[in-house]
Design an enzyme around this catalytic site. Sequence first.
Site, mmCIF file in Angstrom:
data_model
loop_
_atom_site.group_PDB
_atom_site.id
_atom_site.type_symbol
_atom_site.label_atom_id
_atom_site.label_comp_id
_atom_site.label_asym_id
_atom_site.label_seq_id
_atom_site.Cartn_x
_atom_site.Cartn_y
_atom_site.Cartn_z
ATOM 1 N N ARG A 43 0.811 -1.715 -0.139
ATOM 2 C CA ARG A 43 -0.113 -0.128 0.484
ATOM 3 C C ARG A 43 1.202 1.820 0.201
ATOM 4 O O ARG A 43 0.263 2.422 -0.546
ATOM 5 C CB ARG A 43 -1.131 0.311 1.320
ATOM 6 C CG ARG A 43 -2.193 -0.974 0.938
ATOM 7 C CD ARG A 43 -3.172 -0.949 2.170
ATOM 8 N NE ARG A 43 -2.668 -1.567 2.710
ATOM 9 C CZ ARG A 43 -2.854 -2.132 4.341
ATOM 10 N NH1 ARG A 43 -3.277 -1.386 5.226
ATOM 11 N NH2 ARG A 43 -2.557 -3.398 5.418
ATOM 12 N N GLU A 79 1.369 -4.249 13.355
ATOM 13 C CA GLU A 79 0.365 -4.910 14.316
ATOM 14 C C GLU A 79 -0.587 -6.461 14.271
ATOM 15 O O GLU A 79 -0.381 -6.970 15.401
ATOM 16 C CB GLU A 79 -1.375 -3.888 13.659
ATOM 17 C CG GLU A 79 -2.476 -3.636 15.309
ATOM 18 C CD GLU A 79 -3.617 -2.827 14.551
ATOM 19 O OE1 GLU A 79 -3.599 -2.503 13.743
ATOM 20 O OE2 GLU A 79 -4.458 -3.079 15.140
HETATM 21 O O1 LIG Z 1 2.975 0.177 11.981
HETATM 22 P P1 LIG Z 1 2.484 -1.081 11.803
HETATM 23 O O2 LIG Z 1 2.262 -1.702 12.624
HETATM 24 O O3 LIG Z 1 4.025 -1.679 11.082
HETATM 25 O O4 LIG Z 1 1.574 -1.676 10.671
HETATM 26 C C1 LIG Z 1 1.626 -0.845 9.430
HETATM 27 C C2 LIG Z 1 1.485 -1.407 8.150
HETATM 28 O O5 LIG Z 1 0.819 -2.152 7.869
HETATM 29 C C3 LIG Z 1 0.353 -2.434 6.661
HETATM 30 O O6 LIG Z 1 1.033 -2.780 5.571
HETATM 31 P P2 LIG Z 1 0.856 -4.453 5.595
HETATM 32 O O7 LIG Z 1 2.247 -5.628 5.838
HETATM 33 O O8 LIG Z 1 -0.760 -5.449 6.350
HETATM 34 O O9 LIG Z 1 0.866 -4.632 3.727
HETATM 35 P P3 LIG Z 1 0.589 -4.559 2.901
HETATM 36 O O10 LIG Z 1 1.170 -3.218 2.314
HETATM 37 O O11 LIG Z 1 0.913 -5.606 1.394
HETATM 38 O O12 LIG Z 1 -1.581 -4.552 2.558
HETATM 39 C C4 LIG Z 1 -0.016 -1.019 6.201
HETATM 40 O O13 LIG Z 1 0.124 -0.745 4.440
HETATM 41 C C5 LIG Z 1 1.802 -0.520 6.735
HETATM 42 O O14 LIG Z 1 2.756 -0.634 5.886
HETATM 43 N N1 LIG Z 2 -5.682 -1.579 12.136
HETATM 44 C C1 LIG Z 2 -5.303 -1.489 10.516
HETATM 45 N N2 LIG Z 2 -6.017 -1.414 9.264
HETATM 46 C C2 LIG Z 2 -5.349 -1.709 7.531
HETATM 47 N N3 LIG Z 2 -3.953 -1.758 8.108
HETATM 48 C C3 LIG Z 2 -2.879 -1.915 9.066
HETATM 49 N N4 LIG Z 2 -1.841 -1.992 9.068
HETATM 50 C C4 LIG Z 2 -1.964 -2.316 10.167
HETATM 51 N N5 LIG Z 2 -2.694 -2.128 10.981
HETATM 52 C C5 LIG Z 2 -4.192 -2.159 10.289
#
Ligand SMILES: O=P(O)(O)OC[C@H]1O[C@H](OP(=O)(O)OP(=O)(O)O)[C@H](O)[C@@H]1O
Ligand SMILES: Nc1ncnc2[nH]cnc12
Length: 176
Positions: free
Chosen positions: A59, A96
């Site tokens: 993302r 998370e």
């Molecule tokens: O602050 P944090 O606890 O580290 O969480 C935030 C991260 O989680 C999600 O990515 P995700 O790893 O789910 O991957 P994606 O972008 O491929 O959906 C979001 O896009 C952030 O990069």
């Molecule tokens: N609560 C949340 N919603 C969407 N993306 C996330 N990445 C980490 N925590 C998330």
Amino acid sequence: MTPADLKALVRTIPDFPKKGIQFRDITTLLGNGRGFAASVEWLADEVRGAEAIAGMEARGFIFGAAVSARLGLPFLPIRKSGKLPCQVIGVDYELEYGLDRLEMDPQSVSDGQQVAIVDDLLATGGTALAATALLRKAGARVSRAAFVIGLPDLGGSKRLADEAVDVRALMEFAGD
Ligand SMILES: O=P(O)(O)OC[C@H]1O[C@H](OP(=O)(O)OP(=O)(O)O)[C@H](O)[C@@H]1O
Ligand SMILES: Nc1ncnc2[nH]cnc12
């Protein structure tokens, strides 16, 4: 569009991808052209002055690449494990709802380059801290990170501040 208008475009899905997680889904924001453009404009204003933008797969690529193009700056993709064809530096981290690994091409950064991080969401800060560590290991200076969504209850902003990274979030979801 105001930040409140933009916040109304984010969809919340309970218990995804795990029970107890309130998933803040940007799909609905991206599906609104004016909302997407306004979000990119806001992020670009927050990181103006940087020499390059880094975004984390997946993302973070959507917003990071758009901000880079908007500012005419290089985009540094920070990828999930095993995707880059070159020699990489990598770091394992916790977010998370799980564990993951980020990697980057250390040669994509020039020494002392001022790099800003852009991502869709800041929760625990695990992802952004991992990206900061990688970028710094490659020689970058990292002092700013901008997010569409901040979840202040999860402490990411404080953890980044402890690493001398200044955090900006367009909107926050707290206590809901
Ligand atoms: O602050 P944090 O606890 O580290 O969480 C935030 C991260 O989680 C999600 O990515 P995700 O790893 O789910 O991957 P994606 O972008 O491929 O959906 C979001 O896009 C952030 O990069
Ligand atoms: N609560 C949340 N919603 C969407 N993306 C996330 N990445 C980490 N925590 C998330």
